[in-house]
Design a protein around this motif. Structure first.
Motif, PDB file in Angstrom:
ATOM      1  N   ALA A  27       7.632  -2.336 -17.127  1.00  0.00           N
ATOM      2  CA  ALA A  27       6.975  -1.072 -17.513  1.00  0.00           C
ATOM      3  C   ALA A  27       7.981   0.066 -17.731  1.00  0.00           C
ATOM      4  N   LYS A  74       8.734   2.204 -21.098  1.00  0.00           N
ATOM      5  CA  LYS A  74       8.483   3.652 -21.166  1.00  0.00           C
ATOM      6  C   LYS A  74       9.740   4.413 -21.577  1.00  0.00           C
ATOM      7  N   TYR A 105       6.184   1.669 -24.937  1.00  0.00           N
ATOM      8  CA  TYR A 105       4.966   1.662 -24.124  1.00  0.00           C
ATOM      9  C   TYR A 105       3.844   2.376 -24.875  1.00  0.00           C
ATOM     10  N   PRO A 106       2.613   1.925 -24.821  1.00  0.00           N
ATOM     11  CA  PRO A 106       2.050   0.795 -24.079  1.00  0.00           C
ATOM     12  C   PRO A 106       1.926  -0.484 -24.909  1.00  0.00           C
ATOM     13  N   THR A 143       2.941  -3.555 -20.316  1.00  0.00           N
ATOM     14  CA  THR A 143       1.687  -3.460 -19.562  1.00  0.00           C
ATOM     15  C   THR A 143       0.698  -4.504 -20.086  1.00  0.00           C
ATOM     16  N   SER A 153      -2.550  -4.072 -26.176  1.00  0.00           N
ATOM     17  CA  SER A 153      -1.093  -4.277 -26.080  1.00  0.00           C
ATOM     18  C   SER A 153      -0.721  -5.609 -26.714  1.00  0.00           C
TER      19      SER A 153
END
Ligand code: URP
Ligand code: ZN
Length: 465
Positions: free
Chosen positions: A375, A379, A384-385, A389, A394
């Motif tokens: 994660a 990020k 992300y996302p 995740t 996703s």
């Protein structure tokens, strides 16, 4: 009708764990919940297993000429080794030399990566900061590469950038949404020590960590933090190793500065005693291994969130490459740590080592593990996302992780293309048993089932302030 359903597993995100089914269609996660009643081309019964978002290894050096060596892994073999370790995305670096266009190098590196079996991206490496090169940054960002790497050392290898260059890159990074990062070692301290050690004939492996001590890291970490502060730029510290460096990072974070740090499995598991061994050259990497106290501080930094990411810094060399510039002394080598290519393997074993020494030794929870391996890299590095995740919409990059699977780490069973492992013989509990990239199973039951070139370039978003 879905392409794939994973039934009954425990899903782990950085925010927590929960039980649900995952349904996949067209390479994306179509449902997370009660998909069990739906039909799919393949249904995987995964009760008792854990499903993690595909790992991101945002620090690899595949197919990277360095210190006269080429490395044992190219983008095809390296990405397969990564896939066996549950990795579905990696970020490598341009091989920039003075005089090069960085934008051009980014494009060339992307082409070299096309044979990869998992997704990939490029960190733009700046070794100088002429007006022309700074002017390329907006185009590099548009191209989808929103991170920059710089070395504060390796002057003799021709890749060190000076402070003026750091400042210019930091200022542009802030303006255009780039996360700049540094390999933080003081070149002055390292060169000064190495020259003195040479005069005293102290070139054995055991002297290597003293040539680049924690103060060498601290000087560059502090300088990087201060220069970033002057420009208001965020800063990423690659492979942090020492308690002193960590304290500097923590102080900057407490001061409200956007400073992020990664460490690597070797700094979390190994200490400088390994340089006492006859084969100490296998452990020559930069920065060097440290003291037990540093190792424990890094675990704490990770648990506390001061260190965001554990990357592999995979830079795999065979024994032949590690020793190719050493003179023979009988059956042994004439030790000279400056003649050994820096780097160790690690992308394949990263998850399992963190599971054994982090999760099972109660230093990290499963969500913390996912934060550090998946994660947070997504990020910080603009993915992300879509990645990092497990949620509806996703990309279906997933790892089925058998938390209780016992495995002996052995070079023979790994896919790192070398005949040794610096973790040889360690028993670990927890092993990735299936890797799924864009909804396709690419590793199953210890077999690679993917295809050369099936990875794709990830166009990353600008760094989000
Ligand atoms: O020893 C290491 N880390 N090798 C890779 C190149 C670098 O120094 O980052
Ligand atoms: Zn480095």
């Amino acid at each position: 009708m879905f392409d794939l359903i994973i039934k009954g597993a425990t899903i782990v995100n950085e925010t927590g764990t929960f039980q649900a089914d995952i349904a996949v269609a067209d390479g994306k996660i179509a449902e997370v919940g009660q998909a069990a009643s739906g039909k799919a081309a393949r249904v995987i019964e995964a009760a008792g297993q854990y499903v993690l978002p595909g790992l991101i290894d945002m620090h690899t050096h595949f197919q990277a000429p360095f210190m006269g060596c080429l490395g044992a892994l190219d983008f095809y073999t390296g990405s397969i080794a990564a896939a066996f370790g549950g990795v579905t995305t990696f970020i490598d670096f341009t091989n920039t030399k003075p005089g090069d266009s960085v934008l051009q190098k980014v494009k060339e590196r992307r082409e070299e990566m096309e044979k990869a079996v998992i997704d990939y991206s490029v960190h733009a490496k700046f070794v100088e900061a002429t007006d022309e090169l700074i002017g390329e940054i907006p185009a590099i960002v548009d191209y989808g590469c929103t991170s920059i790497k710089m070395f504060t050392t390796y002057r003799q290898e021709g890749v060190m950038i000076d402070d003026d260059g750091l400042l210019k890159v930091f200022a542009a990074a802030r303006k255009f949404g780039v996360l700049p990062g540094i390999h933080a070692e003081s070149n002055a301290i390292a060169e000064y020590n190495i020259q003195n050690f040479k005069q005293q004939n102290l070139m054995g492996w055991k002297h290597f960590p003293d040539a680049k001590p924690p103060l060498c890291e601290l000087e560059a970490v502090q300088r990087g933090i201060l220069l970033a502060r002057v420009t208001g730029s965020p800063l990423y510290i690659f492979h942090l190793t020492s308690s002193l460096g960590l304290e500097a990072v923590r102080a900057a974070q407490n001061n409200g500065q956007k400073v992020f740090a990664e460490t690597c499995p070797h700094y979390l598991l190994l200490t400088k005693e390994y340089y006492e061994r006859d084969d100490g050259y296998k452990y020559v990497m930069s920065p060097p291994l440290r003291e037990e106290e540093d190792r424990l501080a890094l675990w704490q930094g990770l648990a506390d969130g001061n260190i965001s990411i554990v990357s592999s810094d995979d830079c795999t060399y065979s024994v032949e490459e590690k020793t190719m510039f050493l003179e023979k002394k009988g059956a042994d080598y004439q030790c000279d740590f400056t003649k050994v290519a820096n780097g160790v393997a690690g992308t394949e074993t990263r998850l399992s080592l963190l599971a054994e020494y982090g999760l099972h030794q109660n230093r990290l929870t499963l969500p913390q593990l996912v934060a550090a391996l998946s994660a947070n890299p997504a990020k910080l590095f603009g993915m992300y996302p879509e990645k990092g995740t497990i949620q509806k919409g996703s990309i279906a990059d997933l790892v089925i992780f058998d938390k209780e699977k016992l495995q002996n780490v052995s070079a023979k069973e790994l896919h790192q293309n070398i005949d040794y492992s610096i973790y040889e013989g360690r028993e670990v509990t927890g092993w990735p048993v299936m890797t799924i990239a864009h909804g396709k199973i690419i590793v199953e039951n210890g077999r690679f089932t993917g295809e050369r070139g099936q990875g794709s370039f990830v166009k990353r978003k600008p760094f989000a302030y």
